[in-house]
Write a protein that holds these residues in place. Structure first.
Motif, PDB file in Angstrom:
ATOM      1  N   PRO A 139       0.834  -1.210   0.000  1.00  0.00           N
ATOM      2  CA  PRO A 139       0.000   0.000   0.000  1.00  0.00           C
ATOM      3  C   PRO A 139       0.863   1.252   0.000  1.00  0.00           C
ATOM      4  CG  PRO A 139       0.008  -1.024   2.175  1.00  0.00           C
ATOM      5  CD  PRO A 139       0.687  -1.988   1.247  1.00  0.00           C
ATOM      6  N   VAL A 140       0.421   2.240  -0.759  1.00  0.00           N
ATOM      7  CA  VAL A 140       1.156   3.509  -0.871  1.00  0.00           C
ATOM      8  C   VAL A 140       0.273   4.632  -0.343  1.00  0.00           C
ATOM      9  CG1 VAL A 140       2.259   5.153  -2.426  1.00  0.00           C
ATOM     10  CG2 VAL A 140       2.467   2.692  -2.858  1.00  0.00           C
ATOM     11  N   LEU A 141       0.778   5.361   0.639  1.00  0.00           N
ATOM     12  CA  LEU A 141       0.097   6.538   1.158  1.00  0.00           C
ATOM     13  C   LEU A 141       0.672   7.752   0.463  1.00  0.00           C
ATOM     14  CD1 LEU A 141      -1.862   7.857   3.186  1.00  0.00           C
ATOM     15  CD2 LEU A 141       0.038   7.951   4.823  1.00  0.00           C
ATOM     16  N   LEU A 142      -0.130   8.381  -0.393  1.00  0.00           N
ATOM     17  CA  LEU A 142       0.309   9.549  -1.139  1.00  0.00           C
ATOM     18  C   LEU A 142      -0.150  10.813  -0.434  1.00  0.00           C
ATOM     19  CD1 LEU A 142      -0.353   8.503  -4.830  1.00  0.00           C
ATOM     20  CD2 LEU A 142       1.866   8.823  -3.740  1.00  0.00           C
ATOM     21  N   VAL A 143       0.778  11.764  -0.262  1.00  0.00           N
ATOM     22  CA  VAL A 143       0.497  13.014   0.423  1.00  0.00           C
ATOM     23  C   VAL A 143       0.322  14.113  -0.619  1.00  0.00           C
ATOM     24  CG1 VAL A 143       1.302  14.632   2.179  1.00  0.00           C
ATOM     25  CG2 VAL A 143       1.948  12.211   2.319  1.00  0.00           C
ATOM     26  N   PRO A 144      -0.800  14.842  -0.601  1.00  0.00           N
ATOM     27  CA  PRO A 144      -0.984  15.924  -1.575  1.00  0.00           C
ATOM     28  C   PRO A 144       0.037  17.033  -1.374  1.00  0.00           C
ATOM     29  CG  PRO A 144      -3.043  15.402  -0.438  1.00  0.00           C
ATOM     30  CD  PRO A 144      -1.944  14.708   0.301  1.00  0.00           C
ATOM     31  N   TYR A 145       0.414  17.689  -2.466  1.00  0.00           N
ATOM     32  CA  TYR A 145       1.353  18.808  -2.321  1.00  0.00           C
ATOM     33  C   TYR A 145       0.651  20.044  -1.763  1.00  0.00           C
ATOM     34  CZ  TYR A 145      -0.471  20.689  -6.768  1.00  0.00           C
ATOM     35  OH  TYR A 145      -1.278  21.192  -7.761  1.00  0.00           O
ATOM     36  N   ALA A 146      -0.670  20.088  -1.862  1.00  0.00           N
ATOM     37  CA  ALA A 146      -1.427  21.216  -1.321  1.00  0.00           C
ATOM     38  C   ALA A 146      -2.453  20.682  -0.334  1.00  0.00           C
ATOM     39  CB  ALA A 146      -2.113  21.992  -2.436  1.00  0.00           C
ATOM     40  N   SER A 147      -2.031  20.479   0.899  1.00  0.00           N
ATOM     41  CA  SER A 147      -2.935  19.950   1.921  1.00  0.00           C
ATOM     42  C   SER A 147      -2.457  20.384   3.289  1.00  0.00           C
ATOM     43  CB  SER A 147      -2.989  18.423   1.858  1.00  0.00           C
ATOM     44  OG  SER A 147      -3.725  17.893   2.937  1.00  0.00           O
TER      45      SER A 147
END
Length: 278
Positions: A139-147
């Motif tokens: 599983p990959v947890l992707l972090v938004p660049y604008a959050s």
């Protein structure tokens, strides 16, 4: 199941520090070992030497990158010590599209970032998030660049369509759901979703509840003029969810990576952290 080994991708981008802070917070929460994998895109310098002035620019840029890498490595070790988290730093010259999946396969969770079009340093390879999701097997947890979300998982929203990918994502995200105050399973109905939802949301919600998760179900309608990806993002905002869980769809066609429509939309426009599994 829980997350006992977490891998976080680090680079020289502006979002590297916030990504590291999130990884440390999750490592503390799950009592996990944290591995920082430093991998960036390094162009071949040979063509630059035939262009006037570019050789000096390349040397200056590489020196700046080396300074940023050293500062990030020192911060990584200092924060591990401060948080009493076990971990290790791995710096590699291999392409990020190869190095991060390679190290991530021996982890329970991989943390990376959405591509940031406003920061050239965030580019570490063509279609890096897509390649990572499709090739890592984890599983990959992707972090938004604008959050502004710094601690995801208080309210988890599951995008459910009854598929193999969604099933895997649900099971991969159970540690988050067990710790959450609420998990909402959202199924999409309408023209886009007629052949999906092969397994009703109530069925998977029953499984989730048996793991001690506080879970609710919500069905939403999507018309012909709205994409499923946009509908999921809109619903996450309406619910106040701070983590979206969903399956990632895609396949390789010749040398091209083709992602599903909802997956493409989420990867491009995500507003909250997204846990994706393939």
């Amino acid at each position: 199941m829980t997350y006992k080994t977490i891998v976080v991708h680090l680079d020289t981008s502006q979002r590297a520090h916030p990504r590291l802070e999130l990884a440390l917070q999750l490592a503390r929460q799950f009592d996990a070992h944290l591995t920082g994998v430093f991998a960036v895109f390094t162009p071949d310098p040979r063509p630059l030497y035939v262009m006037a002035g570019t050789a000096e620019y390349y040397r200056t840029h590489e020196q700046l990158r080396a300074e940023r890498r050293g500062a990030l490595e020192r911060l990584f070790h200092a924060e591990l010590s401060r948080a009493s988290v076990s971990g290790e730093w791995i710096a590699t010259d291999a392409p990020a599209n190869l190095a991060v999946p390679h190290h991530g396969r021996c982890a329970d969770l991989i943390i990376a970032s959405q591509d940031d079009p406003n920061d050239p340093e965030s580019y570490v390879g063509d279609f890096f998030p897509e390649n990572l999701i499709m090739s890592a097997g984890r599983p990959v947890l992707l972090v938004p660049y604008a959050s502004s979300v710094t601690s995801p998982g208080a309210h988890v929203m599951v995008g459910w369509d009854g598929s193999r990918e969604a099933t895997r994502a649900v099971h991969d995200a159970l540690p988050f759901m067990r710790a959450a105050k609420l998990t909402t399973v959202v199924t999409v109905n309408g023209e886009h979703g007629q052949q999906r939802s092969r397994i009703p949301g109530s069925n998977i919600a029953t499984l989730i509840a048996r793991h001690g998760v506080n879970v609710e179900i919500k069905d939403i309608e999507v018309g012909s003029d709205e994409s499923i990806g946009d509908a999921l993002l809109s619903q996450a905002s309406t619910l106040g969810a701070d983590l979206l869980v969903m399956g990632a769809y895609g396949h390789a066609r010749w040398q091209e990576l083709v992602m599903g429509g909802a997956t493409r939309t989420i990867l491009k426009s995500m507003t909250v952290p997204v846990l994706m599994s393939h």
